[in-house]
Design a protein around this motif. Structure first.
Motif, PDB file in Angstrom:
ATOM      1  N   LEU A 129     -43.947  15.783 -11.052  1.00  0.00           N
ATOM      2  CA  LEU A 129     -43.320  16.486 -12.175  1.00  0.00           C
ATOM      3  C   LEU A 129     -41.963  16.954 -11.691  1.00  0.00           C
ATOM      4  CD1 LEU A 129     -44.005  17.682 -15.077  1.00  0.00           C
ATOM      5  CD2 LEU A 129     -44.413  19.827 -13.856  1.00  0.00           C
ATOM      6  N   ALA A 130     -40.952  16.852 -12.531  1.00  0.00           N
ATOM      7  CA  ALA A 130     -39.603  17.234 -12.129  1.00  0.00           C
ATOM      8  C   ALA A 130     -38.998  18.233 -13.119  1.00  0.00           C
ATOM      9  CB  ALA A 130     -38.704  16.003 -12.017  1.00  0.00           C
ATOM     10  N   LEU A 131     -38.081  19.025 -12.611  1.00  0.00           N
ATOM     11  CA  LEU A 131     -37.304  19.950 -13.442  1.00  0.00           C
ATOM     12  C   LEU A 131     -35.847  19.797 -13.061  1.00  0.00           C
ATOM     13  CD1 LEU A 131     -37.286  22.353 -15.488  1.00  0.00           C
ATOM     14  CD2 LEU A 131     -37.260  23.851 -13.471  1.00  0.00           C
ATOM     15  N   GLN A 132     -35.040  19.406 -14.004  1.00  0.00           N
ATOM     16  CA  GLN A 132     -33.590  19.322 -13.818  1.00  0.00           C
ATOM     17  C   GLN A 132     -32.963  20.547 -14.460  1.00  0.00           C
ATOM     18  OE1 GLN A 132     -31.663  16.844 -12.266  1.00  0.00           O
ATOM     19  NE2 GLN A 132     -29.846  18.082 -12.677  1.00  0.00           N
ATOM     20  N   MET A 133     -32.227  21.312 -13.671  1.00  0.00           N
ATOM     21  CA  MET A 133     -31.564  22.502 -14.184  1.00  0.00           C
ATOM     22  C   MET A 133     -30.054  22.318 -14.039  1.00  0.00           C
ATOM     23  SD  MET A 133     -33.550  25.045 -15.294  1.00  0.00           S
ATOM     24  CE  MET A 133     -32.567  26.504 -14.953  1.00  0.00           C
ATOM     25  N   ASN A 134     -29.332  22.488 -15.139  1.00  0.00           N
ATOM     26  CA  ASN A 134     -27.880  22.344 -15.151  1.00  0.00           C
ATOM     27  C   ASN A 134     -27.207  23.656 -15.508  1.00  0.00           C
ATOM     28  OD1 ASN A 134     -28.161  19.519 -14.686  1.00  0.00           O
ATOM     29  ND2 ASN A 134     -28.494  19.191 -16.868  1.00  0.00           N
ATOM     30  N   ARG A 135     -25.902  23.714 -15.228  1.00  0.00           N
ATOM     31  CA  ARG A 135     -25.111  24.917 -15.549  1.00  0.00           C
ATOM     32  C   ARG A 135     -25.820  26.165 -15.053  1.00  0.00           C
ATOM     33  NH1 ARG A 135     -25.412  22.159 -20.222  1.00  0.00           N
ATOM     34  NH2 ARG A 135     -26.349  23.857 -21.407  1.00  0.00           N
ATOM     35  N   LEU A 136     -26.194  26.155 -13.795  1.00  0.00           N
ATOM     36  CA  LEU A 136     -26.954  27.260 -13.220  1.00  0.00           C
ATOM     37  C   LEU A 136     -26.142  28.544 -13.208  1.00  0.00           C
ATOM     38  CD1 LEU A 136     -28.670  25.271 -10.371  1.00  0.00           C
ATOM     39  CD2 LEU A 136     -29.881  26.600 -12.115  1.00  0.00           C
ATOM     40  N   LYS A 137     -26.864  29.661 -13.398  1.00  0.00           N
ATOM     41  CA  LYS A 137     -26.261  30.985 -13.429  1.00  0.00           C
ATOM     42  C   LYS A 137     -26.913  31.854 -12.348  1.00  0.00           C
ATOM     43  CE  LYS A 137     -26.184  30.635 -18.489  1.00  0.00           C
ATOM     44  NZ  LYS A 137     -26.622  31.299 -19.754  1.00  0.00           N
ATOM     45  N   PRO A 138     -26.241  32.906 -11.899  1.00  0.00           N
ATOM     46  CA  PRO A 138     -26.866  33.792 -10.906  1.00  0.00           C
ATOM     47  C   PRO A 138     -28.227  34.320 -11.359  1.00  0.00           C
ATOM     48  CG  PRO A 138     -24.530  34.244 -11.060  1.00  0.00           C
ATOM     49  CD  PRO A 138     -24.836  33.253 -12.146  1.00  0.00           C
ATOM     50  N   GLU A 139     -28.397  34.527 -12.653  1.00  0.00           N
ATOM     51  CA  GLU A 139     -29.672  35.032 -13.160  1.00  0.00           C
ATOM     52  C   GLU A 139     -30.790  33.996 -13.106  1.00  0.00           C
ATOM     53  OE1 GLU A 139     -26.673  35.189 -14.654  1.00  0.00           O
ATOM     54  OE2 GLU A 139     -26.866  34.952 -16.848  1.00  0.00           O
ATOM     55  N   ASP A 140     -30.476  32.769 -12.741  1.00  0.00           N
ATOM     56  CA  ASP A 140     -31.501  31.750 -12.530  1.00  0.00           C
ATOM     57  C   ASP A 140     -32.135  31.861 -11.139  1.00  0.00           C
ATOM     58  OD1 ASP A 140     -29.441  29.411 -14.303  1.00  0.00           O
ATOM     59  OD2 ASP A 140     -31.236  30.435 -15.054  1.00  0.00           O
ATOM     60  N   THR A 141     -31.587  32.739 -10.315  1.00  0.00           N
ATOM     61  CA  THR A 141     -32.128  32.927  -8.975  1.00  0.00           C
ATOM     62  C   THR A 141     -33.567  33.418  -9.049  1.00  0.00           C
ATOM     63  OG1 THR A 141     -29.969  33.396  -8.004  1.00  0.00           O
ATOM     64  CG2 THR A 141     -31.899  34.257  -6.844  1.00  0.00           C
ATOM     65  N   ALA A 142     -34.482  32.672  -8.422  1.00  0.00           N
ATOM     66  CA  ALA A 142     -35.911  32.997  -8.474  1.00  0.00           C
ATOM     67  C   ALA A 142     -36.692  32.006  -7.628  1.00  0.00           C
ATOM     68  CB  ALA A 142     -36.420  32.935  -9.914  1.00  0.00           C
ATOM     69  N   MET A 143     -37.968  32.323  -7.437  1.00  0.00           N
ATOM     70  CA  MET A 143     -38.900  31.349  -6.886  1.00  0.00           C
ATOM     71  C   MET A 143     -39.417  30.531  -8.068  1.00  0.00           C
ATOM     72  SD  MET A 143     -40.241  30.401  -3.969  1.00  0.00           S
ATOM     73  CE  MET A 143     -40.394  31.792  -2.852  1.00  0.00           C
ATOM     74  N   TYR A 144     -39.354  29.219  -7.945  1.00  0.00           N
ATOM     75  CA  TYR A 144     -39.789  28.330  -9.010  1.00  0.00           C
ATOM     76  C   TYR A 144     -41.139  27.706  -8.650  1.00  0.00           C
ATOM     77  CZ  TYR A 144     -35.378  28.721 -11.481  1.00  0.00           C
ATOM     78  OH  TYR A 144     -34.304  29.200 -12.199  1.00  0.00           O
ATOM     79  N   TYR A 145     -42.055  27.769  -9.615  1.00  0.00           N
ATOM     80  CA  TYR A 145     -43.422  27.301  -9.398  1.00  0.00           C
ATOM     81  C   TYR A 145     -43.782  26.175 -10.355  1.00  0.00           C
ATOM     82  CZ  TYR A 145     -44.015  31.755  -6.934  1.00  0.00           C
ATOM     83  OH  TYR A 145     -43.886  32.814  -6.073  1.00  0.00           O
ATOM     84  N   CYS A 146     -44.496  25.211  -9.838  1.00  0.00           N
ATOM     85  CA  CYS A 146     -45.098  24.149 -10.637  1.00  0.00           C
ATOM     86  C   CYS A 146     -46.516  24.591 -10.994  1.00  0.00           C
ATOM     87  CB  CYS A 146     -45.119  22.870  -9.795  1.00  0.00           C
ATOM     88  SG  CYS A 146     -45.962  21.464 -10.529  1.00  0.00           S
ATOM     89  N   ALA A 147     -46.944  24.302 -12.220  1.00  0.00           N
ATOM     90  CA  ALA A 147     -48.269  24.739 -12.665  1.00  0.00           C
ATOM     91  C   ALA A 147     -48.947  23.644 -13.467  1.00  0.00           C
ATOM     92  CB  ALA A 147     -48.152  26.003 -13.503  1.00  0.00           C
ATOM     93  N   ALA A 148     -50.266  23.608 -13.386  1.00  0.00           N
ATOM     94  CA  ALA A 148     -51.040  22.590 -14.084  1.00  0.00           C
ATOM     95  C   ALA A 148     -52.178  23.235 -14.864  1.00  0.00           C
ATOM     96  CB  ALA A 148     -51.594  21.582 -13.084  1.00  0.00           C
ATOM     97  N   SER A 149     -52.367  22.739 -16.083  1.00  0.00           N
ATOM     98  CA  SER A 149     -53.422  23.254 -16.959  1.00  0.00           C
ATOM     99  C   SER A 149     -54.624  22.314 -16.953  1.00  0.00           C
ATOM    100  CB  SER A 149     -52.865  23.391 -18.370  1.00  0.00           C
ATOM    101  OG  SER A 149     -53.885  23.618 -19.304  1.00  0.00           O
TER     102      SER A 149
END
Length: 127
Positions: free
Chosen positions: A78-98
């Motif tokens: 699974l992939a996540l493409q993030m563009n036009r990043l902002k300082p408020e995007d700073t975080a730990m990013y988690y992958c999750a499955a249902s």
């Protein structure tokens, strides 16, 4: 046993882009609802995007228009493409499955729907 391993986190400057990847084992990314969430220090876990078996997507308000979620069935990732990043995007990013095949549009705001989680990958955006 289901395992999710995120990668691709990095330190970038504001306006930049990142592509995060989640390698999945013991679970088929093509058959279930999956998502990306993030959590900054002192804040609640926030939904970024979800993708279900039918290909239907949902996005969190703060990332709408800047995020793209996709999957590679052959690689079971699974992939996540993030563009036009902002300082408020700073975080730990988690992958999750249902355990569900379909995602409801509000699942992006409900981490409790997701049964399996990775350890996270850190994204830091500087101004």
């Amino acid at each position: 046993q289901v395992q999710l391993v995120e990668s691709g986190g990095d330190s970038v400057q504001s306006g930049g882009s990142l592509r995060l990847t989640c390698a999945v084992s013991g679970y088929s990314v093509s058959n279930y609802c999956m998502g990306w969430f993030r959590q900054a220090p002192g804040k609640e876990r926030e939904g970024v995007a979800t993708l279900d078996r039918s290909g239907r997507t949902s996005f969190g308000e703060s990332t709408f228009g800047r995020a793209t979620i996709s999957r590679d069935n052959a690689k079971n990732t699974l992939a996540l493409q993030m563009n036009r990043l902002k300082p408020e995007d700073t975080a730990m990013y988690y992958c999750a499955a249902s355990k569900n095949s379909n995602c409801f549009s509000y699942d992006v705001s409900q981490p409790s729907v997701f049964a399996y989680w990775g350890q996270g990958t850190q994204v830091t955006v500087s101004s």
